[in-house]
Every structure is written in C-alpha cells, then in structure tokens.
Design a protein around this motif. Structure first.
Motif, PDB file in Angstrom:
ATOM      1  N   GLN A   4       0.818  -1.194   0.000  1.00 59.48           N
ATOM      2  CA  GLN A   4       0.000   0.000   0.000  1.00 59.48           C
ATOM      3  C   GLN A   4       0.859   1.253   0.000  1.00 59.48           C
ATOM      4  O   GLN A   4       1.848   1.352   0.706  1.00 59.48           O
ATOM      5  CB  GLN A   4      -0.878   0.018   1.238  1.00 59.48           C
ATOM      6  N   THR A  35      -1.634  -0.929  -5.423  1.00 63.69           N
ATOM      7  CA  THR A  35      -2.773  -1.666  -4.901  1.00 63.69           C
ATOM      8  C   THR A  35      -3.849  -0.684  -4.466  1.00 63.69           C
ATOM      9  O   THR A  35      -3.571   0.489  -4.254  1.00 63.69           O
ATOM     10  CB  THR A  35      -2.356  -2.579  -3.728  1.00 63.69           C
ATOM     11  N   THR A  36      -5.059  -1.203  -4.375  1.00 63.35           N
ATOM     12  CA  THR A  36      -6.142  -0.355  -3.895  1.00 63.35           C
ATOM     13  C   THR A  36      -5.861   0.038  -2.455  1.00 63.35           C
ATOM     14  O   THR A  36      -5.240  -0.703  -1.705  1.00 63.35           O
ATOM     15  CB  THR A  36      -7.487  -1.095  -3.975  1.00 63.35           C
ATOM     16  N   PRO A  41      -9.066  -5.713   3.825  1.00 67.45           N
ATOM     17  CA  PRO A  41      -7.745  -6.303   3.555  1.00 67.45           C
ATOM     18  C   PRO A  41      -7.814  -7.714   2.981  1.00 67.45           C
ATOM     19  O   PRO A  41      -6.821  -8.241   2.504  1.00 67.45           O
ATOM     20  CB  PRO A  41      -7.049  -6.298   4.912  1.00 67.45           C
ATOM     21  N   ARG A  44      -8.001  -7.344  -2.624  1.00 64.70           N
ATOM     22  CA  ARG A  44      -7.223  -6.243  -3.192  1.00 64.70           C
ATOM     23  C   ARG A  44      -7.158  -6.381  -4.709  1.00 64.70           C
ATOM     24  O   ARG A  44      -7.206  -7.477  -5.255  1.00 64.70           O
ATOM     25  CB  ARG A  44      -5.788  -6.249  -2.673  1.00 64.70           C
ATOM     26  N   ARG A  87      -6.746  -9.227  -9.283  1.00 56.74           N
ATOM     27  CA  ARG A  87      -7.622  -9.198  -8.123  1.00 56.74           C
ATOM     28  C   ARG A  87      -7.353 -10.444  -7.293  1.00 56.74           C
ATOM     29  O   ARG A  87      -7.348 -11.561  -7.818  1.00 56.74           O
ATOM     30  CB  ARG A  87      -9.082  -9.147  -8.529  1.00 56.74           C
ATOM     31  N   GLU A  94      -4.373 -11.434   4.876  1.00 57.86           N
ATOM     32  CA  GLU A  94      -4.506 -10.281   3.995  1.00 57.86           C
ATOM     33  C   GLU A  94      -4.119 -10.656   2.570  1.00 57.86           C
ATOM     34  O   GLU A  94      -3.222 -11.478   2.349  1.00 57.86           O
ATOM     35  CB  GLU A  94      -3.618  -9.130   4.472  1.00 57.86           C
ATOM     36  N   ASN A  96      -2.542  -8.806   0.574  1.00 59.21           N
ATOM     37  CA  ASN A  96      -1.150  -8.371   0.376  1.00 59.21           C
ATOM     38  C   ASN A  96      -0.178  -9.505   0.699  1.00 59.21           C
ATOM     39  O   ASN A  96       0.808  -9.713  -0.009  1.00 59.21           O
ATOM     40  CB  ASN A  96      -0.818  -7.169   1.254  1.00 59.21           C
TER      41      ASN A  96
END
Length: 131
Positions: A4, A35-36, A41, A44, A87, A94, A96
């Motif tokens: 992020q 990333t968005t 979480p 993403r 996606r 998460e 991520n």
C-alpha cells in the motif's frame, strides 16, 4: 513491507521483497505495482504497469495454489496499454500477504529454472570437450 502507498518495480519484488529500491527494466522503463487503498484487507486489486498476460497468467496460477486464496484473476484494462489488474481475495489473513507469498514462490521457481539451465549448459560443454 507493505504494498500500500508504494510504487514498486515487479522486477524488484521478484528479486528482493525486503527493500524498496528503484529498478528499471532492460529498456530503462520503470515498472510499478500499485494496490487499492483502504477497504477490506481480504480483497485487493493490484495494478502492475509494464506487464501483460505473461506475468498475469503465472501469478494467477501461483495465487490459486495458495491455501488462503479463494479467488485470483487478472485482466488487461485495454489492449494498447501494458498494464494488468490482478484481483486477489483470501479467506483469512490479507491479500497483500498472499501476493507477497506468490511473488516469493515465483522468485524461487525462477532461481530453480536458472540453476537447471546453468547445469544443462555445463553438461553440454563438458560433453563437447570430451568428444
């Protein structure tokens, strides 16, 4: 290490997930992974610039093998742009972390292929010298 708020080269992510140095491609074009921000979480969307279906297919395959990932897909927003949107949705943890795990696995697989290739070249050269 967080995706992020950072612009990170996918090449850098593949070679070292612990630093945020600037790297460029062979054509000296910087790559970026975004990333968005905010939201859940568990889900993403990662936008990877200067990449196409080649990386998208590989990452999707690796992500779908991850134990916490219940959805992974990518799209190319426009055929004239070199960008993919990946996606990732996870059951727990998460998204991520799942992406980092997938990139680490990709790095390991690339290193394994590189080692096998070097060994094969060495074998061919040794056999050529013996003949």
């Amino acid at each position: 290490f967080f995706f992020q708020h950072h612009l990170v080269s996918p090449a850098l992510l593949v070679y070292s997930l612990t630093t945020l140095n600037t790297m460029t491609t062979r054509q000296d074009r910087p790559k970026a992974l975004r990333t968005t921000i905010g939201g859940n979480p568990l889900s993403r969307v990662f936008k990877i610039q200067k990449e196409t279906h080649t990386l998208g297919n590989v990452l999707k395959g690796i992500l779908l093998q991850h134990e916490n990932v219940n959805f992974a897909a990518y799209s190319v927003p426009h055929p004239l742009t070199e960008e993919i949107e990946m996606r990732v949705q996870v059951n727990e943890g998460e998204a991520n972390d799942a992406m980092k795990d997938a990139l680490k696995q990709l790095m390991n697989e690339i290193e394994d292929i590189d080692t096998l290739f070097d060994e094969a070249v060495e074998d061919v050269q040794m056999n050529a010298m013996q003949d």
